[in-house]
Design a protein around this motif. Structure first.
Motif, PDB file in Angstrom:
ATOM      1  N   LEU A  57     -12.696 -11.194  -4.700  1.00 25.59           N
ATOM      2  CA  LEU A  57     -12.454 -12.023  -3.515  1.00 25.59           C
ATOM      3  C   LEU A  57     -13.717 -12.196  -2.690  1.00 25.59           C
ATOM      4  N   PHE A  58     -14.580 -11.178  -2.675  1.00 27.70           N
ATOM      5  CA  PHE A  58     -15.805 -11.251  -1.883  1.00 27.70           C
ATOM      6  C   PHE A  58     -16.736 -12.358  -2.377  1.00 27.70           C
ATOM      7  N   LEU A  59     -16.590 -12.732  -3.633  1.00 29.51           N
ATOM      8  CA  LEU A  59     -17.395 -13.840  -4.162  1.00 29.51           C
ATOM      9  C   LEU A  59     -17.108 -15.134  -3.415  1.00 29.51           C
ATOM     10  N   SER A  60     -15.920 -15.232  -2.789  1.00 33.50           N
ATOM     11  CA  SER A  60     -15.549 -16.422  -2.000  1.00 33.50           C
ATOM     12  C   SER A  60     -15.903 -16.268  -0.528  1.00 33.50           C
ATOM     13  N   GLY A  61     -16.489 -15.124  -0.170  1.00 32.36           N
ATOM     14  CA  GLY A  61     -16.850 -14.886   1.217  1.00 32.36           C
ATOM     15  C   GLY A  61     -16.238 -13.607   1.728  1.00 32.36           C
ATOM     16  N   ARG A  62     -16.816 -13.045   2.772  1.00 34.73           N
ATOM     17  CA  ARG A  62     -16.368 -11.757   3.277  1.00 34.73           C
ATOM     18  C   ARG A  62     -14.978 -11.814   3.881  1.00 34.73           C
ATOM     19  N   ARG A  63     -14.526 -12.991   4.321  1.00 30.40           N
ATOM     20  CA  ARG A  63     -13.221 -13.087   4.985  1.00 30.40           C
ATOM     21  C   ARG A  63     -12.054 -13.097   3.995  1.00 30.40           C
ATOM     22  N   ALA A  64     -12.299 -13.412   2.740  1.00 28.84           N
ATOM     23  CA  ALA A  64     -11.203 -13.492   1.761  1.00 28.84           C
ATOM     24  C   ALA A  64     -10.514 -12.134   1.573  1.00 28.84           C
ATOM     25  N   PRO A  65     -11.249 -11.027   1.351  1.00 23.51           N
ATOM     26  CA  PRO A  65     -10.566  -9.723   1.248  1.00 23.51           C
ATOM     27  C   PRO A  65      -9.844  -9.338   2.533  1.00 23.51           C
ATOM     28  N   LEU A  66     -10.414  -9.676   3.670  1.00 22.98           N
ATOM     29  CA  LEU A  66      -9.797  -9.328   4.952  1.00 22.98           C
ATOM     30  C   LEU A  66      -8.506 -10.102   5.177  1.00 22.98           C
ATOM     31  N   ALA A  67      -8.485 -11.347   4.737  1.00 15.62           N
ATOM     32  CA  ALA A  67      -7.275 -12.155   4.889  1.00 15.62           C
ATOM     33  C   ALA A  67      -6.130 -11.580   4.054  1.00 15.62           C
ATOM     34  N   LEU A  68      -6.442 -11.159   2.824  1.00 18.45           N
ATOM     35  CA  LEU A  68      -5.414 -10.536   1.981  1.00 18.45           C
ATOM     36  C   LEU A  68      -4.944  -9.227   2.609  1.00 18.45           C
ATOM     37  N   ALA A  69      -5.877  -8.460   3.148  1.00 15.43           N
ATOM     38  CA  ALA A  69      -5.510  -7.198   3.794  1.00 15.43           C
ATOM     39  C   ALA A  69      -4.560  -7.432   4.962  1.00 15.43           C
ATOM     40  N   LEU A  70      -4.810  -8.446   5.757  1.00 17.71           N
ATOM     41  CA  LEU A  70      -3.944  -8.744   6.900  1.00 17.71           C
ATOM     42  C   LEU A  70      -2.557  -9.162   6.439  1.00 17.71           C
ATOM     43  N   ALA A  71      -2.485  -9.981   5.397  1.00 14.59           N
ATOM     44  CA  ALA A  71      -1.187 -10.417   4.876  1.00 14.59           C
ATOM     45  C   ALA A  71      -0.377  -9.222   4.373  1.00 14.59           C
ATOM     46  N   LEU A  72      -1.031  -8.310   3.648  1.00 14.60           N
ATOM     47  CA  LEU A  72      -0.336  -7.123   3.129  1.00 14.60           C
ATOM     48  C   LEU A  72       0.135  -6.222   4.269  1.00 14.60           C
ATOM     49  N   SER A  73      -0.653  -6.124   5.316  1.00 12.26           N
ATOM     50  CA  SER A  73      -0.279  -5.278   6.456  1.00 12.26           C
ATOM     51  C   SER A  73       0.942  -5.831   7.179  1.00 12.26           C
ATOM     52  N   LEU A  74       1.030  -7.140   7.294  1.00 11.64           N
ATOM     53  CA  LEU A  74       2.203  -7.755   7.924  1.00 11.64           C
ATOM     54  C   LEU A  74       3.454  -7.503   7.085  1.00 11.64           C
ATOM     55  N   ILE A  75       3.303  -7.572   5.772  1.00 11.78           N
ATOM     56  CA  ILE A  75       4.426  -7.256   4.883  1.00 11.78           C
ATOM     57  C   ILE A  75       4.844  -5.807   5.065  1.00 11.78           C
ATOM     58  N   ASN A  76       3.859  -4.930   5.224  1.00 10.41           N
ATOM     59  CA  ASN A  76       4.156  -3.509   5.361  1.00 10.41           C
ATOM     60  C   ASN A  76       4.898  -3.204   6.658  1.00 10.41           C
ATOM     61  N   VAL A  77       4.597  -3.943   7.721  1.00 14.82           N
ATOM     62  CA  VAL A  77       5.328  -3.763   8.977  1.00 14.82           C
ATOM     63  C   VAL A  77       6.810  -4.060   8.774  1.00 14.82           C
ATOM     64  N   ALA A  78       7.088  -5.157   8.083  1.00 18.12           N
ATOM     65  CA  ALA A  78       8.483  -5.519   7.814  1.00 18.12           C
ATOM     66  C   ALA A  78       9.158  -4.450   6.962  1.00 18.12           C
ATOM     67  N   LEU A  79       8.423  -3.914   5.996  1.00 18.94           N
ATOM     68  CA  LEU A  79       8.980  -2.878   5.126  1.00 18.94           C
ATOM     69  C   LEU A  79       9.249  -1.599   5.912  1.00 18.94           C
ATOM     70  N   LEU A  80       8.358  -1.261   6.828  1.00 21.44           N
ATOM     71  CA  LEU A  80       8.540  -0.065   7.647  1.00 21.44           C
ATOM     72  C   LEU A  80       9.741  -0.217   8.571  1.00 21.44           C
ATOM     73  N   VAL A  81       9.887  -1.382   9.183  1.00 19.08           N
ATOM     74  CA  VAL A  81      11.036  -1.627  10.066  1.00 19.08           C
ATOM     75  C   VAL A  81      12.334  -1.500   9.279  1.00 19.08           C
ATOM     76  N   PHE A  82      12.350  -2.062   8.083  1.00 18.07           N
ATOM     77  CA  PHE A  82      13.545  -1.993   7.232  1.00 18.07           C
ATOM     78  C   PHE A  82      13.872  -0.546   6.878  1.00 18.07           C
ATOM     79  N   THR A  83      12.837   0.239   6.563  1.00 18.40           N
ATOM     80  CA  THR A  83      13.050   1.631   6.180  1.00 18.40           C
ATOM     81  C   THR A  83      13.581   2.455   7.341  1.00 18.40           C
TER      82      THR A  83
END
Length: 426
Positions: free
Chosen positions: A161-187
């Motif tokens: 992802l870094f080959l597309s720029g430094r923000r690409a890995p960070l964007a994926l990380a943010l998306a996964l973290s938002l998913i994890n919040v929903a998973l934590l609330v559900f748990t």
């Protein structure tokens, strides 16, 4: 195994992968800027920036462990997830040089500290997840595998992802973290944190073994601190060497990811065997192997040599982490959150100190080590890491001979007496 435990392992994966993506993106970005002129400036920058991040993780691990015992695991994990998301947004929005860029990166370290100690404690409370094999909780091995798979996935995907720029890995990380919040609330809604099951009455022999584990826990903490001190060179300072050797981000990520495969393999071996229980010789062998690996990295001129050095040094991280967690949780009579915090805190202390001192050593001492060649500033930290492991190994040997070995002999004698008494009564 309970569905809650399975969900917590998935949450572990979704905590580590965003953290690993951010670490890769930020450190690689700084390394490619070549701060401070040709050769050495980026090593110093990577060292103190990564070191502060690790120290934040350690400090907040100690704090969150105790607070989770008082206020509940879920509340601390909510705080950790919020901090993780804020840190990722900061790293996405700001560039290096902006006043809030580094505080955002350091907030990521604090967020992992807020997350991991209560997460380990929560996992250890589930009785179905704690089925024993060889005296080891099943949740222990699955937790270790989960977070290492998260780091593996981050290293592999982050490089590409870094080959597309430094923000690409960070964007994926943010998306996964938002998913994890929903998973934590559900748990949390599905099952509130339950109190631990009553502990069975311990026999005198069991108490003696617990004391013995306490002695080995001290040895493990020393080894963990020196091991993470050395391995911080790979985590935080390796990008500088990779850039100078003209390795692309995808190659860099793949090499780091390969080490996690080795670590997971070591976890599995330790889970299914007992030969390493209360034995100092296995720990010493792993540390000597890591010294050889770090020296190989320091002198490597080709890709096969560099990869070989990393793979030789990697088993120590698996052994140290697993044995430290095992001895800590089987010997400390404090609450689970506090014990988890101590374990994570000692690891982060090694990472923080190693990153800061390794960067300084590379800049100040590296240029004088002519035998390391033109890349002495980038190679020198690995010499320091190997030296610290060697010094710590001597300290461990002295402590083992003076304190732990006599204790081990008493426990073994008591165990043989108990077995003889049982056989006689039968």
């Amino acid at each position: 195994m309970r569905s809650t435990a399975r969900t917590l392992f998935l949450i572990t994966f979704l905590v580590e992968m965003p953290g690993g993506l951010a670490l890769f993106a930020v450190s690689r970005d700084i390394a490619e800027r070549d701060l401070g002129g040709p050769g050495s400036g980026s090593v110093l920058e990577l060292g103190w920036i990564g070191g502060v991040n690790a120290l934040m993780l350690g400090a907040f691990s100690l704090i969150s462990g105790r607070l989770s015992d008082r206020f509940g695991r879920a509340r601390l994990m909510y705080c950790g997830q919020a901090a993780l998301i804020l840190g990722l947004i900061g790293c996405l929005v700001f560039e290096y040089g902006d006043p809030l860029y580094l505080p955002a990166f350091w907030l990521l370290g604090a967020s992992l500290g807020l997350l991991y100690a209560p997460l380990i404690a929560w996992l250890s409370q589930d009785p179905d997840a704690n089925e024993l094999r060889g005296g080891i909780h099943r949740s222990l091995i699955l937790f270790c595998v989960s977070w290492n798979l998260g780091f593996f996935a981050a290293s592999m995907s982050g490089g590409y992802l870094f080959l597309s720029g430094r923000r690409a890995p960070l964007a994926l990380a943010l998306a996964l973290s938002l998913i994890n919040v929903a998973l934590l609330v559900f748990t949390v809604r599905r099952e509130r944190t339950r109190s631990s099951s009553p502990q069975p009455q311990r026999s005198a022999l069991s108490v003696q073994k617990q004391v013995l584990s306490g002695g080995f826990a001290i040895l493990a903490w020393i080894a963990n601190t020196s091991g993470t001190f050395a391995w911080s060179m790979v985590i935080y300072l390796l990008p500088a060497l990779m850039v100078k050797l003209h390795y692309d981000p995808d190659e860099h990520g793949s090499m780091v990811a390969a080490t996690r495969v080795v670590v997971i393999f070591v976890y599995c071996v330790m889970y299914f065997t007992r030969f390493w229980h209360h034995r100092f010789v296995t720990s010493a062998a792993m540390q000597l192997l890591a010294i050889a690996g770090l020296l190989t990295i320091a002198t490597a001129d080709t890709r096969p040599q560099l990869v070989t050095g990393m793979l030789i040094a990697a088993p120590l991280m698996g052994y140290n982490y697993f044995s430290s967690l095992y001895y800590s949780t089987s010997s400390i009579d404090h609450t689970k959150g506090a014990a988890s915090g101590i374990h994570e805190g000692t690891i982060a202390l090694g990472f923080g100190a190693g990153s800061i001192l390794g960067g300084f050593f590379g800049v100040r001492v590296g240029p004088h080590l002519d035998w390391l060649g033109d890349l002495a500033a980038q190679r020198a930290p690995y010499i320091l890491g190997a030296s610290v492991i060697a010094a710590a190994l001597v300290l461990q040997a002295i402590y083992f001979l003076l304190r732990v070995q006599p204790m081990r002999r008493r426990v073994m004698a008591a165990s043989e007496s108990a077995e003889l008494a049982t056989a006689t009564s039968d």
